[in-house]
Design an enzyme around this catalytic site. Structure first.
Site, short mmCIF file in Angstrom:
data_model
loop_
_atom_site.label_atom_id
_atom_site.label_comp_id
_atom_site.label_asym_id
_atom_site.label_seq_id
_atom_site.Cartn_x
_atom_site.Cartn_y
_atom_site.Cartn_z
N HIS B 192 0.86 -1.18 0.00
CA HIS B 192 0.00 0.00 0.00
C HIS B 192 0.90 1.23 0.00
O HIS B 192 1.85 1.29 0.77
CB HIS B 192 -0.92 0.01 1.23
CG HIS B 192 -1.88 1.16 1.19
ND1 HIS B 192 -2.96 1.18 0.35
CD2 HIS B 192 -1.89 2.35 1.84
CE1 HIS B 192 -3.62 2.32 0.50
NE2 HIS B 192 -2.97 3.05 1.40
N GLY B 201 -6.95 3.27 1.77
CA GLY B 201 -7.89 3.48 0.68
C GLY B 201 -7.23 4.09 -0.55
O GLY B 201 -6.02 3.95 -0.73
N LEU B 227 -10.06 -3.89 4.25
CA LEU B 227 -9.12 -3.22 3.35
C LEU B 227 -8.01 -2.49 4.11
O LEU B 227 -8.28 -1.70 5.01
CB LEU B 227 -9.90 -2.22 2.47
CG LEU B 227 -9.08 -1.57 1.33
CD1 LEU B 227 -8.70 -2.59 0.28
CD2 LEU B 227 -9.86 -0.41 0.72
N ASP B 228 -6.78 -2.74 3.74
CA ASP B 228 -5.59 -2.05 4.28
C ASP B 228 -5.46 -2.17 5.80
O ASP B 228 -4.89 -1.31 6.46
CB ASP B 228 -5.61 -0.55 3.90
CG ASP B 228 -5.57 -0.35 2.40
OD1 ASP B 228 -5.05 -1.23 1.70
OD2 ASP B 228 -6.08 0.67 1.91
N ASP B 229 -5.99 -3.28 6.34
CA ASP B 229 -6.00 -3.44 7.79
C ASP B 229 -5.21 -4.66 8.26
O ASP B 229 -5.08 -4.90 9.46
CB ASP B 229 -7.46 -3.55 8.27
CG ASP B 229 -7.55 -3.57 9.78
OD1 ASP B 229 -7.12 -2.58 10.39
OD2 ASP B 229 -8.03 -4.58 10.34
#
Lengths: 284, 284, 284, 284
Positions: B192, B201, B227-229
């Site tokens: 990311h 995000g 998401l992205d966690d």
């Protein structure tokens, strides 16, 4: 005390701007020491910082505003003139954590921070000893949910009495009111102990620990009415690993906070920071 | 291919654990090459990674599980045995940005990534040329809002066909379904392009630019349903200034992403990453 | 004061080493808190650091040496036992630059440095005030080319009187004699204000400025008889540019020196540093 | 190709310099895009870089030199005019290590390096395949102790044939002769795999490993007749530990070298580097 003047300019970008400014200074025999400029092509904005020696300068700073406005009539320019012979007067707000306070006072004594520090305000007695060591007036103003308005009134009174034009929140654990923030626009610098915008708000190191990040950060920023949202002046990070406990994060964070906050303060004092669009330009 | 075995252990912390494990390995004549352990005192968890040479090891890896379980009966231990002679089989998912793909393939050829890369899946034709240069099968699976289920079915088919056990999302611009994420727990690594949790995000560089941060970051993490966690494996940052346009951020970001993603992938391949409580321990 | 013991081991690498050590500790009911090990395959050396709680430990530290030597008879092992209940006694040597002194004393008060600091020796009066603030005995021992032998004799006397086992040279501007260095092997830590081996010797910042390097550094190292050549414990660097004058280098350097020296000192105090082949292993 | 011109100025510092330059450009209707300047107070030197759009510029670049010299007659100025419509023509010299070559070619294709790369010269066949992939002429010129003069003659012939004005030594393992260095002053960029001046000369990673440094570095610099002594354009470092073998250093070093060399090359191509007193100013 420096026998220089510094001009900070923010203007729509136009041809001839630099020539007009350089001509004006040359005509009055300015010996330019530093000049730096930045053009933001996307926004069409021109920013400039120029510092010159006052020794041979033929225009008095009292006459500068009228003369400069006249010469720059063609440009839609915002400018600010700083007289280097008048030092910034800085107040430090602190609670119980004293590492940033100790650091700022030591750097001030060393000559790294070219300002006066005539006032320390705390909501606790804890750091009085260090203030005494450096010979700086120390005022305790207790703050509670109930007395916040009165407390801030007392703080305003002290800030006025000591003629303060820069407030540094050196791990001051109270949130300032909107009114307070509005009264000192771009004159309050805070150190937030995270890499903003990550972990804004309370207990950032604990939340960083829980999220399992591999770096922790610190952010020095101007305070605005929205918490942890003001223009960022400086940020840095340091590496952590699974070996680091919360206590290790706190310790590493102290080193980060000291360096980040003192840099932000020094750049402000040296009039190297310009704000636009909730961002900063830091001229080096 | 390394003639070694690696044992990854996660267990409640108990006295005698290390002695029991060391004894077991010594009894079977293991020549230990690397050992690292970590105790999380707060959680009472013991984690260990130990790698040994199989040359003189007197226990076959087929017999290892039963023998080890028996020897460790007193402990409530999770363990995983990795046979170093079997290389990880990695698939790369990519869209149009090719910098991470190019970087991974070059490192693989250099010998920095000790795995097989038998498969590249993209939703575009754009990066086929580089796949061909390195001689790796390249499959285009178009993904749209309408065909997502079918597309993932086709991806599953390819992953099974090529016997893949690690998926690297090298700037793959599609969000995987929950089902996909669940099917490959701790087997999908994403890059990311921000310092998570900041700017999770879409369009993180643009949002970093607007916020006026002084550092941009990149994060390599395992993909979970949120998401992205997922657990962060590696992060790093690089300094930016007001001089940097969005394009400069993208360029500096590409360097960051390459180093961060390739590190995360290498550590996974070398079986140096242990996950607990949505965090990673990376043994070095 | 910590109720723990720490064992530091350096040994030719042999099968069964870890098992033997772990068994020994387990038999005496040690509750291991931290363990870390390193194998240098090239040199065939095994290094280990293990720390355990003394609460339930059934062997007295007085009986430990004989018992441990007997148990480890098969191995050609160097080991050192550290009793965590006895704090390191550290003396600080300082000249006129006080930034490292101030930093060490503040960190000590904060609890970052778990040692006693019963003695400061300086060749000048300048920093007495800060010693007084922290309540630490301050002795001035003047050093000249002529009186060096007598001066060191006086220093030895003070070090013996205060029972010192760690000497920190906090920008102490005198070179210690060979005899002095030999008397305190791996017990003297110096901060050198460059990235060694670049710019060893005098005036490193000035030479860095002249060479036009883009980063300046600092090095914390053990002192040996050869100037600036001892085992390096920690190093770091910071970026500079053409904008930075010599004074800026000195200022940035002070921040570096503080962080590097205090890290080196803390790791030594925590018995995390092992020396071999003129290099250090720092267990984290 | 950029429709801009860039002026690089080096001059004794005098009042009126900036006004004179700004006036000159304004009179010819220059739309300034970037301007940066630096004053070295110690040396009394003024350095400037200014870039403007040629779209509305009323002076042809052919007429610029005479007109500018006349306007600047009062100042003892060195200046260089760069026509942004003419791209730098860069040759890459490489031996067997290909990581810098691969990196430069990829960045060039990406558009990060705004230059032409019409020529690769190697003393080996090994990297021809990557040159072919990017469609760049590849010439092998063998170099031995005996044929060095002839080899350099052949290199000169190729450089002239391809009209080269920048030579990048991308881990080229041969030392260029003094004559070669003199022929291309400030036109040869080398990557040295250490933090200069530490470990100049051969096998720097091995020597760094032996010395036990905690960081390894890389340096991008202009080549002069004295080995590893030319003006430094960029440097960076990365952390290592006792866990890192020589191979790990080589791998970490490759990442460093790529980033440092490509930055130095990009800044040169963008005409942002000025040399004085064997140092560089890099305008950002």
């Amino acid at each position: 005390m420096k026998n220089t003047a510094t001009l900070l300019i923010s203007s729509p970008d136009r041809k001839g701007l630099v020539a007009a400014i350089a001509d004006f200074l040359y005509k009055h025999n300015a010996n330019i020491l530093h000049a730096d400029q930045h053009q933001d092509a996307t926004e069409g904005i021109f920013l400039m910082r120029v510092e010159w020696d006052l020794a041979d300068f033929t225009l008095s700073l009292a006459d500068f505003p009228a003369a400069f406005d006249k010469a720059m009539a063609d440009f839609d320019m915002n400018w600010q003139l700083v007289d280097g012979r008048k030092r910034t007067r800085m107040a430090i707000f602190v609670s119980k954590f004293d590492h940033c306070l100790v650091d700022l006072l030591y750097r001030h004594k060393q000559g790294e921070l070219q300002c006066d520090i005539p006032l320390i305000i705390s909501n606790h007695e804890d750091t009085r000893e260090i203030a005494d060591f450096y010979g700086i007036p120390y005022h305790v103003v207790s703050v509670t949910a109930e007395n916040k308005v009165e407390a801030e009134a007392e703080q305003f009174r002290l800030l006025a009495e000591y003629n303060i034009n820069l407030i540094v929140l050196a791990r001051y654990m109270q949130v300032l009111s909107s009114e307070f923030c509005k009264q000192y626009p771009q004159q309050i610098i805070n150190i937030h102990h995270s890499f903003l915008p990550a972990f804004h708000g309370a207990r950032p190191y604990h939340r960083a620990f829980e999220r399992g990040v591999k770096l922790i950060g610190a952010t020095g920023h101007y305070v605005t009415e929205i918490l942890d949202d003001g223009p960022i002046i400086e940020q840095n990070v340091t590496r952590i690993s699974h070996r680091d406990s919360i206590d290790d994060l706190l310790q590493k964070g102290r080193d980060l906070e000291r360096v980040v906050l003192s840099s932000a303060v020094r750049w402000h004092i040296d009039h190297r920071v310009l704000v636009y669009k909730n961002k900063t330009v830091v001229f080096d």
